[in-house]
Design a protein around this motif. Structure first.
Motif, short mmCIF file in Angstrom:
data_model
loop_
_atom_site.label_atom_id
_atom_site.label_comp_id
_atom_site.label_asym_id
_atom_site.label_seq_id
_atom_site.Cartn_x
_atom_site.Cartn_y
_atom_site.Cartn_z
N PRO A 253 0.81 -1.22 0.00
CA PRO A 253 0.00 0.00 0.00
C PRO A 253 0.85 1.27 0.00
O PRO A 253 0.47 2.26 -0.62
CB PRO A 253 -0.83 -0.13 1.28
CG PRO A 253 -0.97 -1.62 1.47
CD PRO A 253 0.34 -2.19 1.02
N TYR A 254 2.01 1.23 0.66
CA TYR A 254 2.89 2.39 0.66
C TYR A 254 3.41 2.67 -0.75
O TYR A 254 3.39 3.81 -1.22
CB TYR A 254 4.07 2.18 1.61
CG TYR A 254 5.08 3.31 1.55
CD1 TYR A 254 4.88 4.48 2.28
CD2 TYR A 254 6.23 3.22 0.77
CE1 TYR A 254 5.79 5.54 2.22
CE2 TYR A 254 7.14 4.26 0.70
CZ TYR A 254 6.93 5.41 1.42
OH TYR A 254 7.82 6.45 1.35
N PHE A 257 0.61 4.03 -2.87
CA PHE A 257 0.40 5.43 -2.54
C PHE A 257 1.45 6.31 -3.21
O PHE A 257 1.14 7.35 -3.81
CB PHE A 257 0.46 5.58 -1.02
CG PHE A 257 0.23 6.97 -0.51
CD1 PHE A 257 -1.05 7.45 -0.27
CD2 PHE A 257 1.30 7.82 -0.25
CE1 PHE A 257 -1.25 8.75 0.21
CE2 PHE A 257 1.11 9.11 0.22
CZ PHE A 257 -0.18 9.57 0.45
N GLU A 305 -4.51 9.63 -2.11
CA GLU A 305 -5.40 9.40 -0.97
C GLU A 305 -6.65 8.64 -1.37
O GLU A 305 -7.03 7.65 -0.73
CB GLU A 305 -5.77 10.75 -0.34
CG GLU A 305 -4.60 11.44 0.36
CD GLU A 305 -4.95 12.84 0.83
OE1 GLU A 305 -6.08 13.30 0.52
OE2 GLU A 305 -4.11 13.46 1.50
N GLU A 306 -7.29 9.09 -2.45
CA GLU A 306 -8.57 8.48 -2.84
C GLU A 306 -8.39 7.03 -3.29
O GLU A 306 -9.15 6.14 -2.89
CB GLU A 306 -9.22 9.31 -3.94
CG GLU A 306 -10.59 8.80 -4.35
CD GLU A 306 -11.30 9.73 -5.32
OE1 GLU A 306 -12.36 9.33 -5.84
OE2 GLU A 306 -10.81 10.85 -5.57
N THR A 308 -5.73 4.90 -2.80
CA THR A 308 -5.22 4.00 -1.77
C THR A 308 -6.33 3.59 -0.83
O THR A 308 -6.44 2.42 -0.43
CB THR A 308 -4.07 4.66 -0.99
OG1 THR A 308 -3.04 5.05 -1.90
CG2 THR A 308 -3.47 3.68 0.02
N SER A 309 -7.20 4.52 -0.48
CA SER A 309 -8.35 4.19 0.37
C SER A 309 -9.31 3.25 -0.34
O SER A 309 -9.81 2.29 0.25
CB SER A 309 -9.08 5.47 0.79
OG SER A 309 -10.16 5.17 1.65
N GLU A 316 -4.96 1.37 5.78
CA GLU A 316 -3.71 1.28 5.01
C GLU A 316 -3.31 2.64 4.46
O GLU A 316 -2.12 2.95 4.35
CB GLU A 316 -3.85 0.25 3.89
CG GLU A 316 -3.94 -1.19 4.36
CD GLU A 316 -2.65 -1.70 4.99
OE1 GLU A 316 -1.63 -0.98 4.96
OE2 GLU A 316 -2.67 -2.81 5.55
N LEU A 317 -4.29 3.46 4.11
CA LEU A 317 -3.99 4.83 3.69
C LEU A 317 -3.33 5.59 4.83
O LEU A 317 -2.31 6.27 4.64
CB LEU A 317 -5.26 5.55 3.24
CG LEU A 317 -5.13 7.07 3.05
CD1 LEU A 317 -4.11 7.41 1.97
CD2 LEU A 317 -6.49 7.68 2.71
N ARG A 318 -3.89 5.46 6.03
CA ARG A 318 -3.31 6.15 7.19
C ARG A 318 -1.87 5.71 7.42
O ARG A 318 -0.99 6.53 7.68
CB ARG A 318 -4.16 5.86 8.43
CG ARG A 318 -3.77 6.70 9.64
CD ARG A 318 -4.43 6.17 10.90
NE ARG A 318 -3.88 4.90 11.30
CZ ARG A 318 -2.70 4.73 11.90
NH1 ARG A 318 -1.94 5.79 12.16
NH2 ARG A 318 -2.28 3.53 12.23
N GLU A 321 0.47 7.16 4.68
CA GLU A 321 0.74 8.58 4.92
C GLU A 321 1.68 8.76 6.11
O GLU A 321 2.61 9.57 6.08
CB GLU A 321 -0.57 9.32 5.17
CG GLU A 321 -1.44 9.45 3.93
CD GLU A 321 -2.73 10.18 4.21
OE1 GLU A 321 -3.05 11.11 3.46
OE2 GLU A 321 -3.43 9.81 5.18
#
Length: 429
Positions: A253-254, A257, A305-306, A308-309, A316-318, A321
């Motif tokens: 996910p990183y 992103f 952001e959009e 990845t969420s 996973e977005l949090r 980031e």
């Protein structure tokens, strides 16, 4: 029921072709329409390029139409012809496994919206269901007779292959018949009257329309999407690490992103309307901000952001980031999980150490943050070297056991932007 979904898709730059726009608008206005899109299992995961089709599926679903999602257990065994070379055929068990994993991967995109009132739940199908029982005689008599070789030869991918040294096998040449047969079967079984797909599938889409008309005497429709490209000519969905997959085990996910966050300014301005489901006014404001102040990277951040969420979920977005902030000293590194930290450092670039830990100067050189030990010492002396976000004052210091972060990691930084990771591994791996 409204046909404004076509206006939305056109505004977002997603539509390449339709068979008859006026007729399609009338058909959607009289809906709800049952539509389908097919995904062939050519790998264990979908990649970011497939999100274009996901966006079309979701837009039509939000407009009140009924989605059918086909994962091609049969066509995946054959392979849609590429313009350059024959596809490698995968064995049945491998393809069957990929069908299951891709089906699970697609479900959240359409199942979650279906929990809302007035949104139709998706139907999932596998074309092996109706293709496997088809005998060679039935294939030739019931399907083959409706196809004219001249039109099949005119298909772009087929024509390109015929003019290449590779040529084309009958196996791949017949692919378009199988895809057309899918449309016929879904028309009969599920009442499907619209197929969507990429612009490179246009010949297959229209072959299905012709087959349904010849066999059933019915008028059905097709809509193709624009081919998403990068402004520098590179293939969309590729990063330095390779293909950007939707499976978090293949692309973290990183890293996912970061793919969107690091997009070229010109690409981000094109991609934002295509991939964002924000209201048109909000997208326009982000485009305007990014155009006026490119350094803000507003479009890139909005995409990162959009999407990845959407693909990986809010948590996973949090984490993604937080990892970005922590690596550059704006958040506590120890708060990151070992998986997130490891994924971020592998993306940034990392080395391993086995046995005795080298000095900070040696680690700076080994990671490539500096070219020599003398440069490492100079960087430390000038205050530009950091270990786990703490400024290093002694180039010959050896990181102690308490310096190692979860997963056995050290974070080295030179200046504000150059990051590398060091992972400690046990003897023998």
């Amino acid at each position: 029921m409204t046909s404004s979904v076509l206006d939305e898709l056109q505004r977002r730059g997603l539509i390449a072709q339709t068979t008859d726009e006026e007729a399609l608008r009338a058909h959607l206005a009289a809906g709800p329409v049952t539509y389908y899109c097919g995904f062939d299992p050519t790998a264990p995961s979908l990649h970011v390029g497939h999100l274009v089709q996901v966006m079309v599926l979701r837009a039509l679903q939000r407009a009140g139409h009924r989605p059918v999602v086909l994962v091609g257990g049969a066509t995946g065994l054959i392979g849609d012809p590429r313009p350059t070379a024959e596809r490698q055929l995968n064995d049945r068990s491998t393809v069957a496994g990929w069908v299951d994993s891709i089906r699970r991967q697609l479900a959240p995109f359409l199942d979650r919206p279906a929990e809302q009132e007035g949104v139709s739940a998706p139907v999932y199908v596998d074309n092996l269901t109706w293709t496997e029982p088809l005998s060679a005689i039935d294939f030739l008599r019931d399907l083959g007779k409706h196809f004219r070789v001249g039109r099949m030869l005119a298909k772009e991918a087929v024509s390109a292959r015929l003019n290449s040294e590779a040529g084309i096998s009958y196996t791949e040449f017949s692919y378009q018949i199988l895809q057309a047969h899918d449309f016929l079967q879904l028309f009969r079984r599920n009442g499907v009257t619209l197929q969507t797909g990429g612009s490179d599938q246009w010949g297959n889409l229209t072959a299905g329309i012709d087959l349904v008309r010849r066999v059933e005497g019915a008028a059905v429709h097709a809509l193709s999407t624009q081919l998403v490209t990068k402004s520098d000519g590179q293939k969309f969905g590729k990063s330095e690490g390779g293909t950007v997959w939707l499976d978090p085990a293949l692309t973290s996910p990183y890293a996912f992103f970061q793919f969107w966050l690091n997009a070229d300014d010109a690409d981000a301005l094109t991609w934002l309307p295509q991939f964002s489901e924000r209201p048109a006014e909000e997208v326009a404001a982000l485009v305007a901000e990014s155009t006026e102040r490119p350094a803000s990277r507003a479009a890139q951040r909005a995409l990162a952001e959009e999407l990845t969420s959407l693909v990986h979920g809010p948590e996973e977005l949090r984490q993604a980031e937080a990892a970005g902030r922590a690596l550059f000293g704006r958040e506590d590194l120890t708060a990151l999980g070992a998986d997130t930290l490891g994924a971020a450092l592998r993306e940034a670039g990392s080395v391993t150490v086995d046995g005795e830990t080298p000095t900070v100067a040696a680690l700076l050189q080994r990671t490539g943050l500096v070219s020599s030990l003398s440069e490492a010492r100079r960087t430390v002396k000038e205050g530009g070297a950091y270990l786990n976000n703490e400024r290093v004052t002694d180039a010959d210091a050896v990181p102690g056991d308490d310096a190692w972060l979860p997963g056995g990691w050290l974070v080295l930084r030179r200046g504000k932007r150059s990051i590398a990771g060091v992972q400690r591994v046990s003897a023998g791996g």
